[in-house]
Design an enzyme around this catalytic site. Structure first.
Site, PDB file in Angstrom:
ATOM      1  N   HIS A 246      45.802  40.196  42.853  1.00 45.30           N
ATOM      2  CA  HIS A 246      46.166  41.262  43.412  1.00 45.30           C
ATOM      3  C   HIS A 246      44.656  41.581  44.023  1.00 45.30           C
ATOM      4  O   HIS A 246      44.889  42.772  44.256  1.00 45.30           O
ATOM      5  CB  HIS A 246      46.456  42.458  42.630  1.00 45.30           C
TER       6      HIS A 246
ATOM      7  N   GLU B  67      49.862  40.156  37.443  1.00 47.64           N
ATOM      8  CA  GLU B  67      50.357  39.140  37.900  1.00 47.64           C
ATOM      9  C   GLU B  67      48.816  38.191  38.642  1.00 47.64           C
ATOM     10  O   GLU B  67      49.336  38.204  39.618  1.00 47.64           O
ATOM     11  CB  GLU B  67      51.213  39.428  39.326  1.00 47.64           C
TER      12      GLU B  67
ATOM     13  N   ASP C  62      44.960  46.090  46.381  1.00 45.75           N
ATOM     14  CA  ASP C  62      45.319  45.177  46.015  1.00 45.75           C
ATOM     15  C   ASP C  62      45.187  44.282  47.340  1.00 45.75           C
ATOM     16  O   ASP C  62      44.699  43.937  47.873  1.00 45.75           O
ATOM     17  CB  ASP C  62      47.250  44.947  46.051  1.00 45.75           C
TER      18      ASP C  62
HETATM   19  C1  ACM Z   1      54.079  44.223  38.371  1.00 42.84           C
HETATM   20  O1  ACM Z   1      54.949  44.627  38.793  1.00 42.84           O
HETATM   21  N1  ACM Z   1      53.452  44.043  39.130  1.00 42.84           N
HETATM   22  C2  ACM Z   1      53.664  45.318  37.639  1.00 42.84           C
END
Ligand code: ACM
Length: 453
Positions: free
Chosen positions: A182, A246, A111
């Site tokens: 991420h 995201e 991440d």
């Molecule tokens: C997530 O909560 N970004 C999968």
């Protein structure tokens, strides 16, 4: 006596306990693991200790139990990127999943805040990306940093060990390498992966959603082919996670990048797993979609020909607050009481593989905090994964309280007491984000902000 019985449902077993002996019939190797776990449950809390208590013997009641799971995918995601968990802690967590007859551990290995898997071709992923200079304390928008380096990674040998340990407990470990969002930790180590290689980045010390995405270049695609080549040598799982969530500001080129990586996994004989944001991308191969944002994601995924795992943020994000108790530690997210979690009713449909809990760890910085957030809510999720629909909370609660919590205590799990946290489980020192209301759920309104003492 153990017999294989192919007439039993997959992962099922039948235990016949008489005064003279115990007969176990199992459909497969997993069924035997679950039969053993059930015998341990029947023997009581002492059977969950690592050694006998002097003067006490274990007994089990006579009877016949036939059991099999409702869902084939009974998962739990553990985020070891935001806060690293040592190998020993991961092994312990696998034991806890096994005790709850769950069978998938999705390891969120990368991440913005850290990269946790050694990749021999890219040593800077462990030298640079595996640690950060400090961590945000509490809320997403605050200035507080603890100034304390945080890091860690798993060697190839560690991961082989984790996979084998899980396999012996009928658990599949699914690795997740998250792209194209991420990815700041990887870009910090290899700036060529980013949009502006001349701009140095640090492994992120904030929580939240970073707008810095991987630059979808040939270099990045080749880089991640080599990362996944290594990942595939370690993880025999049919399913391999590539994130996809995201990614604010993602362009069609980012979408193409994700589709290309998904096809690369398919060409290697595996099935890619990604979060439901990828449904915006054209030309994906058949995949497994983690439906987390809303109920429509599962339907959209099915119409696009994918399989689905239900991972609803509205019920199964176990980092979210467990109550509006004034002492609830770092009470972020939606209100997910034990009863709410138990009440979530997944649909049964051929394309729905199962259900999965998510343990994101921005605010869960120790194994103790993970215990608190995870249990007993994960017990309710396990019930849903194994039981026919519409099981009853009023039946579940006393069974949990009188039989299962003592087992967790014997295991050394620091679960959240039903009446609220112990004083040492509170975190009055940590500021937190405002609560988010779930509009359709009574009692989910934002509660008051708890100011540090
Ligand atoms: C997530 O909560 N970004 C999968």
């Amino acid at each position: 006596m153990v017999h294989t019985d192919p007439t039993l449902p997959a992962e099922g077993y039948r235990l016949t306990i008489t005064p003279t002996g115990i007969e176990v019939r199992t459909s497969d190797a997993a069924g035997l693991v679950y039969a053993r776990q059930t015998l341990r449950q029947l023997a009581g809390p002492d059977a969950f200790r690592a050694a006998p208590i002097p003067g006490r013997t274990l007994t089990v009641p006579c009877g016949v139990i036939e059991d099999y799971p409702r869902f084939a995918w009974r998962g739990c995601l553990l985020d070891v990127a935001r806060h690293f968990r040592t190998k020993a802690e991961v092994l312990r967590f696998i034991d806890l999943l096994a005790a709850h007859k769950l069978n998938v551990l999705q390891l969120h290995l990368t991440d913005d805040q850290g990269w946790r898997i050694e990749v021999p071709d890219f040593p800077r992923l462990t030298e640079i990306a595996s640690w950060r200079t400090g961590s945000m304390v509490g809320r997403h928008d605050g200035p507080e940093r603890d100034g304390r380096p945080h890091g860690g990674f798993y060697t190839t040998d560690d991961l082989h060990e984790i996979v084998a340990y899980a396999t012996a407990r009928a658990i599949t470990v699914i690795p997740e390498i998250d792209v194209p969002g991420h990815s700041r930790a990887a870009i910090a180590a290899y700036p060529e992966l980013g949009p502006a290689p001349e701009t140095p980045w640090e492994v992120w010390t904030s929580w939240g959603i970073s707008t810095n995405l991987l630059h979808p270049s040939d270099y990045a695609l080749n880089f991640f082919h080599r990362v996944f080549d290594h990942v595939l040598t370690i993880f025999p799982s049919q399913i391999i996670g590539l994130g996809g969530d995201e990614a604010p500001g993602a362009t069609p080129a980012h979408g193409q990048f994700v589709a290309d990586l998904a096809k690369y996994l398919t060409s290697r004989g595996r099935t890619p797993l990604a979060w439901d944001e990828v449904l915006e991308i054209d030309a994906l191969p058949p995949m497994v979609i983690g439906a987390w944002r809303d109920d429509t994601a599962a339907t959209r995924a099915t119409h696009a020909g994918h399989k689905v795992v239900l991972c609803p943020e509205s019920a199964y994000y176990l980092d979210h607050r467990q109550s509006d108790h004034p002492n609830e530690p770092i009470p972020v997210g939606y209100l997910h009481t034990l009863e709410h979690v138990h009440a979530y009713t997944p649909a049964n449909a051929p394309h729905i593989l199962g259900i999965q809990a998510q343990i994101w760890t921005e605010h869960l910085d120790t194994a103790r905090r993970i215990d608190y957030a995870t249990f007993p809510r994960l017990c309710a999720i396990s019930e849903t994964a194994w039981s026919p629909p519409l099981h009853d909370f009023t039946e579940f609660l006393p069974r949990l309280r009188d039989h299962h919590l003592p087992r967790l205590a014997a295991l050394g799990v620091e679960y959240r007491p039903l009446t609220g946290p112990h004083p040492w489980q509170t975190r009055p020192d940590v500021p937190h984000t405002a609560h988010r209301p779930l509009p359709d759920r009574p009692g989910s309104a934002p509660n008051r902000r708890i100011t540090p003492a």
